[in-house]
Enzyme design. Structure first.
Site, short mmCIF file in Angstrom:
data_model
loop_
_atom_site.label_atom_id
_atom_site.label_comp_id
_atom_site.label_asym_id
_atom_site.label_seq_id
_atom_site.Cartn_x
_atom_site.Cartn_y
_atom_site.Cartn_z
N ASP A 144 -7.44 -2.34 -7.93
CA ASP A 144 -8.33 -2.58 -6.49
C ASP A 144 -8.66 -0.60 -6.23
OD1 ASP A 144 -9.02 -2.48 -4.17
OD2 ASP A 144 -7.84 -3.78 -3.83
N SER A 147 -8.20 -3.16 2.25
CA SER A 147 -6.38 -3.89 0.90
C SER A 147 -5.99 -4.82 2.08
CB SER A 147 -6.24 -2.99 0.20
OG SER A 147 -7.46 -3.13 -1.01
N CYS A 189 -3.86 1.04 -7.59
CA CYS A 189 -4.93 0.99 -6.47
C CYS A 189 -5.08 2.75 -5.94
CB CYS A 189 -4.08 0.17 -5.15
SG CYS A 189 -4.84 0.31 -3.66
#
Length: 654
Positions: A651, A440, A607
Site C-alpha cells: 500500500d 489508509s 506500506c
C-alpha cells in the site's frame, strides 16, 4: 433568421421562469416586457431554423457525423478530466462525442462502437473502482470475437515509480485486440511521475489527425457548404467556452432550472461522516501528524481492516477569498454555468463561494494549456513572454521547474503575473474538479466497527523563496473540530490479513505507513482477546526519531507485551547523526527469521513511499540469496511469486 446585429449582441437560450438575457458585456435581468419580447424573438428564430436545412447542419450531415464514445476509468479524477477534454475538442473536430463512466459500459453495444478508453492504473496494478467490472468482463468473461466490429484507441494513466506501470491501459489495449476489435491508434501511456499532461496532449494531437484520416471527416464536412453552415462551423472551432455563464443574485438564481452535472463525483454522492476525535501524534517537532476518528453515521456504511477512506476537503478560506479578490468577483454572487443541454461541470446554480470552496481545484498544479491561455491574457509583454516560455511544448524544463518542482497553483500565477486579466468564465472552465484524497484506514474493523481512523501528516512547507505550500486535505483535517461533518466514502482494497489468524504476518511501514498496520495489529489483538490463536507476527517500523515522530508508541509497546506481535524492530533514521537506519536495514539484519516465516507461509505487508517499498523488496531479494543460496534471478522470481500469489502486498504512494 434573427438579424445579425441582435444575434451577435445576445446569447439566446431557454432558462427558468425568470429567464435572463446575457449580453456580451455581462448578465442583466430582464423586465417583464423585455422577457416577452425575447421569447417572441426566440420563437421566430426557431421557426426560421426549421426552414433552413443547412442552419440545422442538415439531415445528411447529422446522419453522417461520426459517433465516438469516450470511456473513462478514474480514481483521482485525472482520467475523467482528460475524457471531458476529448469531448470538448471532439465536437470542435466534427465528431459526436459522448463521455461514459466505465461502470456504465454495455457489452452488447461495444461491438458496433468507435471507442476511446482513458483509464488509470491504481494501487498495485489494479483497475480503478469504476473500471473493475469492465476489466473483469474483458479479461475473463467476454467470448471470442465479441468485440469484432469495434474500432478503438487507448490512453493509459500511470506512474513509473510503481512496478505495475500502466498495467490497466496495456490490459485493455491487448484484450480489445484479442477479442476482435480494430485498433485505430497505438496505445498511449501517460506518466504521472514526469509530465502526464504533456504525454496526453501529444497523444491527443496525433489522435485527432488519425481520426480525421480514418473517418475522412473532411469529406463529410463538404456535404453542407452554405455560407451559414461554414460560419457556424468556424464559430464552433473558434468557440472559447464550452459552457455559458450567468452571474446573478441568489434570488434570481433560484429561478433557474437545476443543471445536470457531467462529473462522476455528483452521480456517485458521498456520505456524511462526523469527526469524533482530532489529536496531535507528534511530540517536540514542528511537523504535525494528526490522529482523526470518523463516525460512519450512515446505515450500510462499513469497512474491513485494510480499506481506504476517501475524504473530500474544502479549499482553504483565505485562498478562496484571495482568488475572488484577484478576479474581482463577489463571493456572494451566484453563477449558472451550463451548455446547450443544461449540463454543467458541477451542480448549478450555486454561489461563487460554493464553487471556489467545494468544486474547483484551486490548489492543483496548473496545466500547460492553462498557462498558455494565461499568456494570451497578459497585458505586460515581458509577462506574456515568460508565460509562453513556461507553457512551451518544445522545451518542458521551464514548466517542470517553475510549476512542478516549484509547487505552484493558480493563485501563485495570478500573484506573480499581475497583468494577466483572467475572467471568472475562463477560470470556471479551466480548473478541474476538487478531488477526494485517499487515506489508509488506521483502525481494525472488528475493534472499531462504527469508526474509521485516519493518520495523516499535515503538509505545510515554507519554500526557499518564502512562499508557503499547504496540503489541501491535511490542513482541512487539522482544523476540523469534534462534531464537524465531512464528505467521504469507503474504498475496498486487497490489502487484507489472511483468513487464518495462525498464519504469520510480516508488517513493514515507515512514517504514516504505519496506518493500515495499526489497523491490522488492532484486528489481531481483538482476535487474540476472543481466544483465537495467533501466529508469529512481526512489525518493522521506521521514523525519524523516537523523541519526535514515533507515533502510537504506547500502542506498539502494548501489542509487543501482550504478544499480538512476537517480534518488534524499530528503525530511526535521525536518532544517531553518525548512522541512519531504515526499515530495509532491519529486514536485512533479520533475514534468517523472516525467510523462515515466509517458508511457513507468512504474508508480507509493506506500506509507505514507493522509494521505500523498492528498497524493502531489494532487501527481501538479498534475504533469499543469502539464506536460500539463490541467484539474483531466482530470488527475484521468488519475491515475484509471493506477489502473484497474494502473499506480498503493498500500500504505497509516490
Amino acid at each position: 433568421m434573427l438579424p445579425h446585429s441582435l444575434a451577435q449582441f445576445f446569447h439566446l437560450r431557454p432558462a427558468g421562469p425568470g429567464a435572463l438575457l446575457t449580453a456580451a458585456t455581462g448578465a442583466v435581468g430582464l423586465s417583464l416586457v423585455a422577457l416577452v419580447y425575447y421569447r417572441r424573438i426566440k420563437e421566430a428564430f426557431s421557426n426560421s431554423n426549421e426552414s433552413d436545412s443547412c442552419s440545422e447542419a442538415s439531415t445528411d450531415q447529422t446522419a453522417e457525423q461520426v459517433r465516438i464514445d469516450v470511456y473513462f476509468g478514474s480514481q483521482t479524477g485525472t482520467a475523467e478530466e482528460f475524457a471531458l477534454s476529448l469531448q470538448k475538442e471532439g465536437k470542435m473536430n466534427g465528431f459526436d462525442v459522448k463521455v461514459i463512466d466505465l461502470q456504465s459500459y454495455d457489452a452488447d453495444t461495444l461491438d458496433s462502437s468507435n471507442s476511446i478508453f482513458v483509464t488509470a492504473t491504481y494501487g498495485e496494478g489494479d483497475p480503478t473502482d469504476n473500471a473493475k467490472e469492465f476489466v473483469d468482463w474483458l479479461v475473463h468473461k467476454a467470448e471470442a470475437d465479441s468485440l469484432k466490429g469495434m474500432q478503438y484507441a487507448v490512453f493509459g494513466l500511470g506512474n513509473s515509480q510503481y512496478e505495475n506501470y500502466n498495467t490497466v491501459g496495456k490490459t485493455i489495449d491487448s484484450h480489445c485486440e484479442r477479442l476482435g476489435a480494430t485498433r485505430i491508434m497505438d496505445l498511449g501511456l501517460g506518466d504521472d511521475d514526469k509530465d502526464i499532461q504533456q504525454d496526453f496532449d501529444e497523444w491527443k494531437e496525433k489522435l485527432w489527425k488519425t481520426l480525421h484520416s480514418h473517418f475522412d471527416i473532411d469529406r463529410v464536412k463538404e456535404k453542407c457548404n452554405t455560407v451559414d453552415t461554414e460560419i457556424s462551423r468556424k464559430d464552433l472551432r473558434d468557440k472559447e467556452h464550452k459552457y455559458r455563464l450567468d452571474v446573478v443574485s441568489e434570488r434570481s438564481a433560484l429561478e433557474f432550472e437545476p443543471s445536470t452535472s457531467v462529473h462522476s463525483l455528483d452521480t456517485n454522492p458521498m456520505v456524511n461522516m462526523t469527526v469524533t476525535c482530532n489529536n496531535e501524534l507528534n511530540k517536540c517537532t514542528d511537523r504535525s501528524c494528526r490522529h482523526i476518528e470518523l463516525d460512519l453515521n450512515s446505515p450500510g456504511i462499513s469497512y474491513e481492516t485494510g480499506d481506504h477512506v476517501a475524504i473530500l476537503p474544502d479549499n482553504d478560506r483565505d485562498d478562496v477569498e484571495e482568488l475572488a479578490k484577484l478576479l474581482g468577483v463577489n463571493l456572494n454572487s451566484w453563477i449558472y454555468l451550463v451548455d446547450d443541454d443544461l449540463s454543467s461541470p458541477f451542480p448549478c446554480p450555486c454561489s461563487i463561494q460554493k464553487a471556489f470552496t467545494n468544486y474547483l481545484d484551486i490548489n492543483g498544479m496548473p496545466k500547460r494549456s492553462f498557462i498558455e491561455h494565461l499568456s494570451t491574457k497578459a497585458i505586460d509583454p515581458n509577462e506574456k513572454r515568460r508565460l509562453e516560455m513556461i507553457a512551451g511544448r518544445d522545451d518542458t524544463s521551464d514548466y517542470q521547474q517553475y510549476v512542478c518542482e516549484g509547487r505552484r497553483n493558480v493563485l501563485d500565477l495570478l500573484r506573480e503575473f499581475p497583468s494577466v486579466k483572467l475572467s471568472l468564465h475562463d477560470l470556471l472552465e479551466s480548473l478541474p474538479r476538487l478531488q477526494p484524497r485517499f487515506y489508509s484506514i488506521s483502525s481494525g474493523s472488528n475493534t472499531h466497527p462504527e469508526s474509521a481512523h485516519v493518520t495523516a501528516v499535515v503538509v505545510d512547507d515554507v519554500l526557499p523563496e518564502g512562499r508557503r505550500f499547504k496540503g489541501v486535505c491535511t490542513n482541512f483535517l487539522k482544523q476540523m473540530r469534534v462534531g464537524d461533518p465531512l464528505k467521504a466514502f469507503i474504498r475496498k482494497t486487497t490489502f487484507k490479513l489472511p483468513a487464518d489468524t495462525r498464519t504469520p504476518v510480516i508488517m513493514i511501514g515507515a512514517g504514516t505507513g504505519l496506518a493500515p498496520l495499526r489497523g491490522m495489529c488492532q484486528h489481531l489483538e481483538t482476535c487474540r482477546a476472543r481466544g483465537e490463536e495467533l501466529g508469529h507476527n512481526v512489525l518493522i517500523f521506521g521514523c525519524r526519531s523516537s523523541k519526535q515522530d514515533y507515533i502510537y508508541e504506547d500502542e506498539i509497546n502494548g501489542w509487543y507485551q501482550n504478544q499480538t506481535i512476537s517480534s518488534l524492530f524499530l528503525a530511526f533514521s535521525r536518532e544517531d547523526p553518525r548512522q541512519k537506519v531504515y526499515v530495509q536495514d532491519r529486514v536485512s539484519e533479520n533475514s534468517e527469521l523472516l525467510v523462515d516465516l515466509i517458508v511457513q507461509g507468512a504474508y508480507i505487508y509493506v506500506c509507505g513511499s514507493t522509494s521505500m517499498a523498492k528498497e524493502v523488496k531489494r532487501a527481501f531479494v538479498s534475504c533469499f540469496k543469502d539464506n536460500k543460496h539463490m541467484s539474483t534471478a531466482e530470488a527475484e522470481d521468488m519475491v515475484h511469486s509471493l506477489s502473484k500469489s497474494g502473499r506480498y502486498l503493498q500500500d504505497v504512494w509516490s
